[in-house]
Scaffold this active site. Sequence first.
Site, short mmCIF file in Angstrom:
data_model
loop_
_atom_site.label_atom_id
_atom_site.label_comp_id
_atom_site.label_asym_id
_atom_site.label_seq_id
_atom_site.Cartn_x
_atom_site.Cartn_y
_atom_site.Cartn_z
N HIS A 256 36.37 19.92 40.83
CA HIS A 256 36.39 21.01 39.83
C HIS A 256 36.92 20.50 38.49
O HIS A 256 38.12 20.59 38.22
CB HIS A 256 37.28 22.14 40.33
N HIS B 278 32.67 24.89 36.20
CA HIS B 278 33.84 25.23 37.04
C HIS B 278 33.99 24.23 38.21
O HIS B 278 35.04 23.64 38.39
CB HIS B 278 33.72 26.66 37.59
N GLU C 105 53.95 42.16 52.80
CA GLU C 105 53.95 41.19 53.90
C GLU C 105 53.40 39.82 53.49
O GLU C 105 53.95 38.77 53.85
CB GLU C 105 53.12 41.72 55.09
N HIS D 149 48.79 50.85 64.94
CA HIS D 149 50.06 50.12 65.00
C HIS D 149 50.23 49.31 66.30
O HIS D 149 51.29 48.75 66.53
CB HIS D 149 51.24 51.09 64.86
C1 LIG Z 1 41.52 32.82 48.36
C2 LIG Z 1 40.43 32.01 47.73
N1 LIG Z 1 39.23 32.57 47.54
C3 LIG Z 1 38.22 31.84 47.02
C4 LIG Z 1 38.40 30.54 46.67
C5 LIG Z 1 37.24 29.72 46.11
N2 LIG Z 1 37.45 29.49 44.66
C6 LIG Z 1 37.99 28.36 44.22
S1 LIG Z 1 38.21 28.36 42.57
C7 LIG Z 1 37.54 29.90 42.42
C8 LIG Z 1 37.43 30.57 41.09
C9 LIG Z 1 38.74 30.59 40.42
O1 LIG Z 1 38.64 31.03 39.11
P1 LIG Z 1 39.71 30.56 38.05
O2 LIG Z 1 41.05 30.67 38.60
O3 LIG Z 1 39.42 31.27 36.80
O4 LIG Z 1 39.43 29.01 37.93
P2 LIG Z 1 38.49 28.29 36.89
O5 LIG Z 1 37.13 28.93 36.99
O6 LIG Z 1 39.10 28.48 35.58
O7 LIG Z 1 38.47 26.88 37.38
C10 LIG Z 1 37.16 30.39 43.66
C11 LIG Z 1 36.56 31.70 43.89
C12 LIG Z 1 39.68 29.99 46.89
N3 LIG Z 1 39.97 28.73 46.60
N4 LIG Z 1 40.67 30.75 47.38
#
Ligand SMILES: Cc1ncc(C[n+]2csc(CCOP(=O)(O)OP(=O)(O)O)c2C)c(N)n1
Length: 658
Positions: free
Chosen positions: A28, A261, A410, A472
Site C-alpha cells: 500500500h 491506495h 467490549e 444472552h
Molecule cells: C477491519 C478492517 N477492514 C478492512 C480492511 C481492509 N482495508 C485495508 S486499508 C483499507 C482502507 C483504509 O482507508 P484509509 O484509512 O483512508 O487508508 P488510505 O486509503 O489512506 O491508505 C481497507 C478497507 C482492514 N485492514 N481492516
Amino acid sequence: MNKKIDELAVATIRSLCIDETNKAKSGHPGMALGSAPMLYTLWTRHLVANPHEPLWFNRDRFVLSAGHASALLYALLHLSGYELALDDLKQFRQVGSLTPGHPEFHWTKGVDATSGPLGQGIAQAVGMAMAQESVKANYPDGEKIHNHYIYALCGDGCLEEGLSQEAISLAGHQKLNKLILFYDANQVTLDGALDLSFSEQVKNRFIASEWNVLEIKDGNDIEAIDQAIISAKKSQDKPTMILVHTIIGYGSLKQGTHAVHGNPLGLEDGHHAKVDVYGFDHPDFFVPDEVRAYFTETFIARGEKAYLKNQEDIKKYREKHSEYATRFQYLIDLSVEKYLPTVMPEFVPGSLTSTRVASGKALNSYMLSLPNLIGGSADVAGSVMTKLDGGVDFTPASRQGHNINWGIREFAMASAQNGMLLHGGVRTYVGCFLVFADYMKAAIRMAALSHLPAIYLFSHDSIAVGEDGPTHQPIEQLAMLRSIPNMCVIRPCDEREAYAAWYQALASKTHPTALILSRQNLPLLPNSNADGLSKGAYVISSEQKEAQLIIVATGSEVSLAIEAQQSLLKNGYDVRVVSMPSWELFEAQSEEYQQEILSLPLEKRISVEMLSTFGWDKYAHYHMGLHDFGASGPAKDVIKKFDFTIEHLVNLCENIIK
Ligand SMILES: Cc1ncc(C[n+]2csc(CCOP(=O)(O)OP(=O)(O)O)c2C)c(N)n1
C-alpha cells in the site's frame, strides 16, 4: 531548521516506500507516501526510542493503526538504526521476512504493536496510555523513571470503524494527555473517495469526546507538523488529535485517487514520482549518506542519550526504593509466577459457589501478592465479579486505582487490554458475559497473534443464564474461543478449579487465557484438583472396576456427570467421569497421559457440555450438547427444556453401552 535535509530525507523515505512495494509487486504505497513527512518529523524531532534497546521500557511508543502503511514504518526503522537492513526492505511481504505485510509485534524490532485490522491500533494506543499512567502511579516517584508519550497514526479507515469511537470516547474520559494521534486525512479509502461512505465532522467528534484537536492544512509542511507536536506534548488533561490534510500517493500520476491506495506505482510512475516530483534521481533502495547521518544525529542520538539518563535514574531509584525497583523489573519481564502463592486456600467441603464468585475471590486473593494486577469489566462488574474488594477505581484523579470502569465498550476494552500488555508493567484482565465475547473476538484474536497474556473472564456461560433468554445465552462462543490458535480456554467445574484456572492464566507469558464461568452455584467436588486442572483433563470420579464408558464433561456439567455416574452404577453400569476444563492444556500433555485419561476408544466416550458440540468430535463420538439457541425462562425450566437432566444423561449412557 535545515530545509534541504528535510526534503532529501522525505524524498528518500518516499522512494524507499515506492521501491519496497514495487519490488514486492504488492502493498500500500498511497498512505505511506502521503504521511511520510509527518512521521519523518516525529522521528527526527520528537520520538524517543533506542534502536539498540528496542524494548527499553521508558521509550515512547508508536502504533501504526493504519497497519497497511507498513512500508513507511519499515523505511523509518531502517533509517533509525534498528536491525532492519536494506535487504529486509527488499524482502517486503515475503514469507519469513522481517517486513511482513502488516507490522507484527515480537517479530520486527522497533514495531510496538501488531496492527492492520483497522481501528484496533487506536484502541491499543489508548491501552498503552492507560498502562503508563498505572505504572507511574503505582511506584513512589514513578514518574522519575517512567514517563513517555504514545503516538499513533490512523487514516479515514480507522475512524470509520466503530471501535475507534469506543476508544476515543474512553481516552477523552480518562484524560490521557500523553496520547497523541495523527489523522492522515486524505479523503480516500480502498474503494474510492471518502464521500462515498463518510460525511462526519471528524474534528467535532473528537472535540465532543474531550480531545484537544489541532489541524495542519498541508501534510508536507514539516514546520507546522513540528509545532503541532510541540503543542500536543504540552496538553495537560486531554489526548490530542492532529488532523493532517494529505494527498494519497503523493507524487504518483494517480495521486489523490484510490488507484494508489493498495497498488504499487510500477516502474514508470515510480520513476516519475521519484525523479520528476521529489527530485530524487538515484537507483532503487538508495539512501544518501547525509540522510543516514541526519537520523544518527537526531533520532539515534536523542534516544541513546535518553536511554542512558533513564538507566542512571533507575540506578538512583534502586538505591532509594530497592524493593520497588525489583518489582518494577519483574513486572516488565511478566515474570509474575514468583509472586503467586503456590498453596491453595482451604475450601469448605460441601459448599456451593458459582465459578464467577469463585473467580472473584481468586482474583482478590492473587491481588494481594500481585499489586500490578489491574482490570475491570464492560459495566457488569457486579455480575462477572471483576472488582478488587475495597480497591480504588482507575480514574484521572486516582491513577493508582486497580478497578477499571470500561463502560459498555467490549471491543475497545479487549483491544485496549492488548495495548496495556504491549506497553507492559501490568498484568490485566477484562470481563463480560460469555455471549458478548463475540464483540471482542477480533481483539482476542489479536492478543493471541501478538502472544499477549491477556485474561478474559466470561461468566453466564450457558443456557443456565435463564430468564434473559437466547440473546444472552451463549451457544457457539466457546467453540469460537477454542478455535483461536495460541489461546487457552479453561472452564472450571468448581471453586477449587476456578482458583487453579486463575493461576494458569497468570502464569502465562505468551498466550491469552479465557476463564469460562458459571452464573449458577456449583458444588465443591471432592476430587477436583489444581494439578488435574493444570493438565487440562483428569479423572475426577473413577470407575469402580472397569469403565464401560467415559463421560467427559466441563464446568457446570461435571457435577451432573458425577450424579449420572452414581445412578448408572445403581443400574449396573460402570463409567468414568473426566473433568476436562481445558482442551489446550490437555493437548500439551504427553501422549501417554492423554491415553491414560481417555483410555477407551472414541465410540465409548460421551462429551457433556451445555453449549454447542462443535469441535468435541476429537474427544468423543457421542455428545450431550446444544444445537440451537436457548430459551427464556427460569434456569431450571430452560435446562429441563433442553434435556440437560441426570435422567437424560443416564439414558444416553445406557444406550451407548448397550
Ligand atoms: C477491519 C478492517 N477492514 C478492512 C480492511 C481492509 N482495508 C485495508 S486499508 C483499507 C482502507 C483504509 O482507508 P484509509 O484509512 O483512508 O487508508 P488510505 O486509503 O489512506 O491508505 C481497507 C478497507 C482492514 N485492514 N481492516
